[in-house]
Write a protein that holds these residues in place. Structure first.
Motif: not given
Length: 536
Positions: A427, A431, A433, A437, A511
């Protein structure tokens, strides 16, 4: 190539692949397309027949797509299979096409014989100049610190190879695993599988697949026989106790016994011709590790399952695609610079950490499913013979809930597998969103890159790492200098973030804004920053 007392020591090979089944062929393709020099050996003189695996899952087709073989595979597959489930006197029709899976290009199960998969993969490998060396057996292999050493025997004599890596795709009785000294966790099943190719009277030759659930187990009939119209697969208590050559066809089953299996299932059909038959002993086992130094295991050499949920061929191919790009990056990078560093070990160790954990979860899944479909203890027997027929009227309503069926397919086909705990899942800062992931599979979606919307997985259907930039993201300068990286800007995705996608379709780095140092570190970690260009 230098002669040494009747042997030859070959150094122009990066990876020796032992075994030319679907796992070995897939690994060879993936490693080759990511820069490695490949040699594939197979002890059998001819391809193994008959096929044991008959199903390709959506996720397997996804990971094979960048290798350019999915069109040829789908030409040979039934992508709209229908099965008739017989529960006592009730019959329920089940369609396994057009499932509610909008995030994949393959929203279906594909019925396809293993022999056809091997044919397509072998031709693709031959097109790249790599041919399978048949009638060539691995005698010994060892990790020699800075290389692997393997001894091969063929009709030409004995040969010793020194190369960076040896991968055992050589089945449950793996020679590579034995040479590496890697043990098993697991046990044999008290149940076995019966396989046969036969022609039947009293059933239409073009009928759909048939599934019969009874007190003694399940019986399947697929219109995919190799030497006759129908392939029979039945589970039953082992007649002679646990076998030894697990997963391998053993002694033949008499025609009268096969007819009795059909009669007990309630099928009004007679065997007109029996082409071949075999009993197959089974085990559920997991290798204690998938790597020892420069020796690796993949597919059935690393894990054995029951046939429940059709994991064997699919799991092996997904192992191969995970390992192949990593070995390819390391092998090709080592020809340009030293790879004796921590990053190389992290990358190579990630295969065991990622795929062994996934294999353990599949072992639990298949063991549970096999207990339900094959165990002759009173609970599963009662479920199959009594509870299931009583519940049959409700099954069409359940199957009509497309999202429920789709979730089951996601689980079975490994669309839910993630590598979030892998050291390769990083990550960035800040981060990002709202995106998958690190470690998650990248779902398919409609995206806009140069104009009209296109499917994301189609744009990524080539080897290498893919860097997906949001609409307003700054282009990291190092990305342009990394020859194994393809950059795409998603114009319909507002934001300044980026996602880096591994060659096997899992997110490796993300990122929420420019993080050049984080991206450069991740590219170096996986070996993409200093590798030569991807081969076409």
């Amino acid at each position: 190539m230098v002669a040494h007392r009747g042997r030859e020591v070959t150094t122009a090979v990066d990876i020796l692949v032992v075994g030319a089944g679907t796992t070995g062929l897939s690994l060879a393709l993936q490693a080759h397309d990511h820069g490695a020099r490949i040699r594939v050996v197979e002890r059998r003189r001819e391809p193994f027949r008959p096929s044991r695996a008959l199903i390709l899952h959506p996720r397997t087709l996804e990971v094979l797509r960048p290798l350019g073989v999915t069109d040829a595979l789908l030409e040979r597959a039934d992508t709209a299979p229908t099965a008739h489930l017989h529960l006592g006197s009730r019959v329920v029709e089940t369609r396994l096409a057009d499932l509610a899976l909008p995030d994949t290009a393959f929203p279906h199960l594909s019925l396809m014989r293993q022999m056809d998969v091997e044919t397509v993969l072998a031709r693709a490998l031959a097109d790249r100049g790599v041919t399978v060396e048949r009638d060539t057996e691995l005698i010994a292999a060892r990790d020699d610190a800075d290389s692997a050493v393997a001894v091969l025997r063929s009709r030409h004599g004995t040969e010793e190879i020194r190369c960076p890596f040896v991968v055992g795709c050589d089945g449950p009785a793996s020679t590579v695993r034995a040479c590496a000294g890697i043990g098993w966790h697991g046990r044999p099943y008290a149940e076995e599988v019966v396989l046969a190719d036969l022609d039947l009277g009293g059933i239409a030759t073009r009928a759909d697949a048939q599934v019969f659930a009874g007190r003694r187990g399940l019986l399947f009939l697929f219109p995919l026989g190799e030497q006759a119209t129908w392939r029979l697969l039945a589970t039953r208590a082992s007649a002679s106790g646990p076998g030894r050559n697990f997963g391998q066809p053993g002694t033949a089953v008499p025609q009268a016994e096969l007819q009795r299996l059909l009669n007990d299932a309630g099928m009004k059909a007679r065997i007109e011709r029996l082409a071949w038959s075999a009993r197959v002993p089974l085990q559920c086992s997991l290798a204690r590790r998938f790597r020892r130094g420069r020796l690796f295991l993949a597919g059935d050499a690393a894990h054995n399952y029951s046939p429940a949920t059709g994991q064997g061929m699919n799991a092996g191919i997904q192992d191969a695609v995970n390992l192949g790009w990593k070995l390819g990056f390391v092998a090709s990078g080592s020809r340009g610079e030293s790879v004796d560093g921590l990053d190389t070990e992290v990358l190579l160790d990630s295969y065991d950490r990622e795929r062994r954990a996934a294999a353990h979860r599949r072992l639990i899944l298949t063991h549970t499913a096999f207990w339900a479909e094959a165990s002759t203890s009173w609970i599963p027997s009662w479920l199959r013979a009594t509870a299931a027929p009583r519940a049959a009227p409700a099954i069409p309503a359940l199957l009509g809930r497309r999202r429920l069926v789709a979730e089951a397919i996601r689980l079975v086909s490994q669309l839910r597998v993630n590598y979030r705990r892998s050291p390769l899942s990083v990550e960035g800062i800040p981060p990002l969103r709202g995106a998958p992931r690190p470690g998650d599979r990248l779902p398919d979606a409609a995206v806009s890159v140069r104009g009209p919307a296109e499917r994301l997985h189609g744009l990524l259907a080539r080897p290498g790492v893919h860097l997906l930039l949001q609409r307003d993201a700054a282009l990291p300068p190092d990305a342009l200098a990394a020859p194994r990286v393809t950059v795409l800007r998603l114009m319909n995705s507002p934001g300044r973030g980026l996602v880096a996608v591994r060659p096997d379709g899992h997110v490796g780095f993300r990122c929420g804004a420019a993080d050049p140092a984080g991206l450069t570190g991740w590219l170096s970690l996986i070996g993409a920053a200093a590798s030569p260009p991807v081969r076409p």
